[in-house]
Design an enzyme around this catalytic site. Structure first.
Site, short mmCIF file in Angstrom:
data_model
loop_
_atom_site.label_atom_id
_atom_site.label_comp_id
_atom_site.label_asym_id
_atom_site.label_seq_id
_atom_site.Cartn_x
_atom_site.Cartn_y
_atom_site.Cartn_z
N SER A 140 0.82 -1.21 0.00
CA SER A 140 0.00 0.00 0.00
C SER A 140 0.86 1.26 0.00
CB SER A 140 -0.89 0.00 1.24
OG SER A 140 -0.09 0.09 2.39
N CYS A 141 2.17 1.12 0.18
CA CYS A 141 2.97 2.33 0.34
C CYS A 141 3.97 2.60 -0.78
CB CYS A 141 3.69 2.28 1.68
SG CYS A 141 2.54 2.54 3.02
#
Ligand code: UDX
Ligand code: UDX
Length: 449
Positions: free
Chosen positions: A271-272
């Protein structure tokens, strides 16, 4: 008295922050706009899988120190410090979507309007440089009618939590970065962390814009290390006896380089990294500054998942009509998260080649069903997954996959052929079956130099 905490946005970052504060005796109001999420959290159920999270959540609820709520006004009014950890997804052009940051800032501002006491707002969400100064501060000032500084304080406090060890990282960070609007805000956060940790964690205080930059530079550098390892892996595959693991562990012994984030594989996801690097690229574009190392990092990473397809074809030829077992779907082990997981482009490519795909993951099957629906087969175990398949591609390095012995592959697969996309298995044990691994020369069967 200990400051009371509120956390807005209970994704994996916000929830881990909230329950860890509660487990250390702080009173925490956890606010989220998602009613269902709040209802399940109140009953002790977390949608996020994270080691130790359930234990801390149970404890926090039992002691009544963690109070999940959808009411941001209550959360802000009852607390002294508010952490903002709402998501910051990508827009279509890759730039950051600040909608949720603006929404939560407006909600905080509205709640501060009638609050007589000084309140500290801490932005934990990853936001592009100048967001705190030019978005969060003016939105809260406008909605509260109060100037930042004398009436309320503001800090930018980037987090470095890894999924799968987010609780550990919350409790034992390498360092704390405090970007502060003014001295009072920075000191308030510094003091809060001193009482939270009971020991001195290396702390750097700086301006908010520098703190915003630290997060992006940190993630971009780590992603660059992964892409560097993958580039080296691709070179190794052209040399019959080369092994990228030997090379990267040797260069990692140079303290200036370090061992971390040099594991070659099928690329980074999650997600990053992908989202933050896209946002950084878009920010560079907006500022008219070229970021060539960042572009190269992304280019290598976008191609890397397909190395597994090339290696599978090298082992068994065309994949059309073949049964391909995919072991591991999550973007990394110990999480059920499939955001930007490399398994997604790999499976899509296999389907385009008219392969029959059967998948297994210890945690992420439910996520995979949402993405691929009926287009692939979902196995209940690793053994069931590889049964009858023509080639097996190992995509995520779950420890449990190490239990699969060469004998089992040989017995269960139609034509035993393994592509180890994460260099999990010991190549020396697979000398009798068709085996290929990322970063390993084709004649390298022993795993020794
Ligand atoms: C976090 C971040 O804060 C992000 O900037 C960082 O880069 C990675 O970690 P994450 O915990 O993964 O993101 O976020 P996500 O899973 O999207 O959860 C955010 C939560 O905030 C959701 O539960 C959502 O319902 C909630 N939310 C969103 C609010 O409570 N208020 C809003 O206005 C918007
Ligand atoms: C990352 C950062 O580490 C964290 O500081 C930040 O707050 C959020 O983003 P996370 O995405 O949870 O954390 O996972 P991380 O362990 O960093 O791995 C990211 C990706 O890189 C995974 O897909 C992983 O498989 C890959 N990776 C990591 C490699 O391929 N090789 C490595 O050596 C390390």
């Amino acid at each position: 008295m200990r400051p009371r905490i509120s956390v807005i946005g209970l994704g994996y970052v916000g929830l881990c922050t909230a329950v860890c504060f509660a487990s250390k005796g702080f009173h925490v109001y956890g606010m989220d706009v998602d009613v269902e999420r709040i209802n399940s959290l109140s009953q002790g159920r977390s949608r996020t899988y994270e080691p130790q999270l359930q234990h801390h959540l149970n404890k926090a609820l039992k002691t009544h120190l963690f109070q999940p709520t959808v009411d941001s006004e209550l959360a802000v009014e009852k607390s002294d410090v508010t952490f903002v950890s709402v998501g910051t997804p990508s827009l279509e052009d890759g730039s950051i979507d600040l909608t949720y940051v603006k929404q939560s800032s407006a909600a905080i501002g509205a709640s501060l309007k009638n609050k007589p006491k000084w309140h500290l707002v801490v932005v934990r969400s990853t936001v592009v440089p100048t967001t705190c100064d030019s978005v969060v501060k003016p939105v809260i000032e406008e909605t509260s009618g109060k100037p930042c500084g004398p009436e309320w304080g503001l800090c930018m406090n980037p987090e470095f939590l890894r999924e799968g060890s987010a609780i550990y990282d919350t409790l034992c960070p390498d360092r704390i970065i405090i970007g502060e609007y003014d001295e009072r805000s920075g000191s308030a956060l510094d003091n809060l962390y001193r009482s939270f940790f009971h020991r001195k964690i290396p702390t750097k205080r700086m301006s908010m814009v520098n703190a915003e930059l630290v997060k992006y530079a940190n993630n971009a550098f780590l992603a660059m290390k992964v892409s560097f390892a993958n580039m080296t892996a691709n070179l190794c595959e052209t040399l019959p006896t080369a092994d990228v693991g030997v090379v990267t562990s040797a260069i990692g012994l140079d303290k200036r380089i370090g061992q971390g984030f040099l594991r070659a594989g099928l690329g980074y996801g999650g997600s990053c990294f992908p989202k933050d690097i896209k946002a950084l690229t878009a920010f560079g574009r907006e500022k008219n500054i070229d970021l060539p190392l960042v572009h190269a990092t992304v280019e290598i990473n976008e191609k890397q998942p397909f190395r597994s397809i090339d290696l599978a074809e090298k082992l068994i030829g065309s994949l059309s009509g073949k049964r391909i077992s995919v072991l591991g779907l999550a973007f990394k082990p110990d999480t059920d998260d499939m955001r930007e997981a490399v398994s997604i482009p790999i499976i899509k490519d296999l389907l385009q080649r008219h392969a029959n795909v059967v998948v297994y993951d210890p945690k992420a099957i439910a996520q995979a069903r949402r993405i691929f629906e009926g287009s692939i087969t979902y196995a209940e175990s690793a053994v069931e997954c590889i049964r009858g398949s023509d080639v097996c591609i190992l995509v995520t390095e779950w420890e449990s996959f190490k239990d699969l012995k060469p004998k089992e592959f040989a017995k269960l697969m139609k034509h035993p052929a393994i592509v180890d996309g994460r260099r999990l298995l010991d190549p020396s044990q697979f000398s009798r079956v068709k085996y290929a691994s990322v970063g390993l020369g084709s004649n390298h069967k022993t795993g020794t130099p």
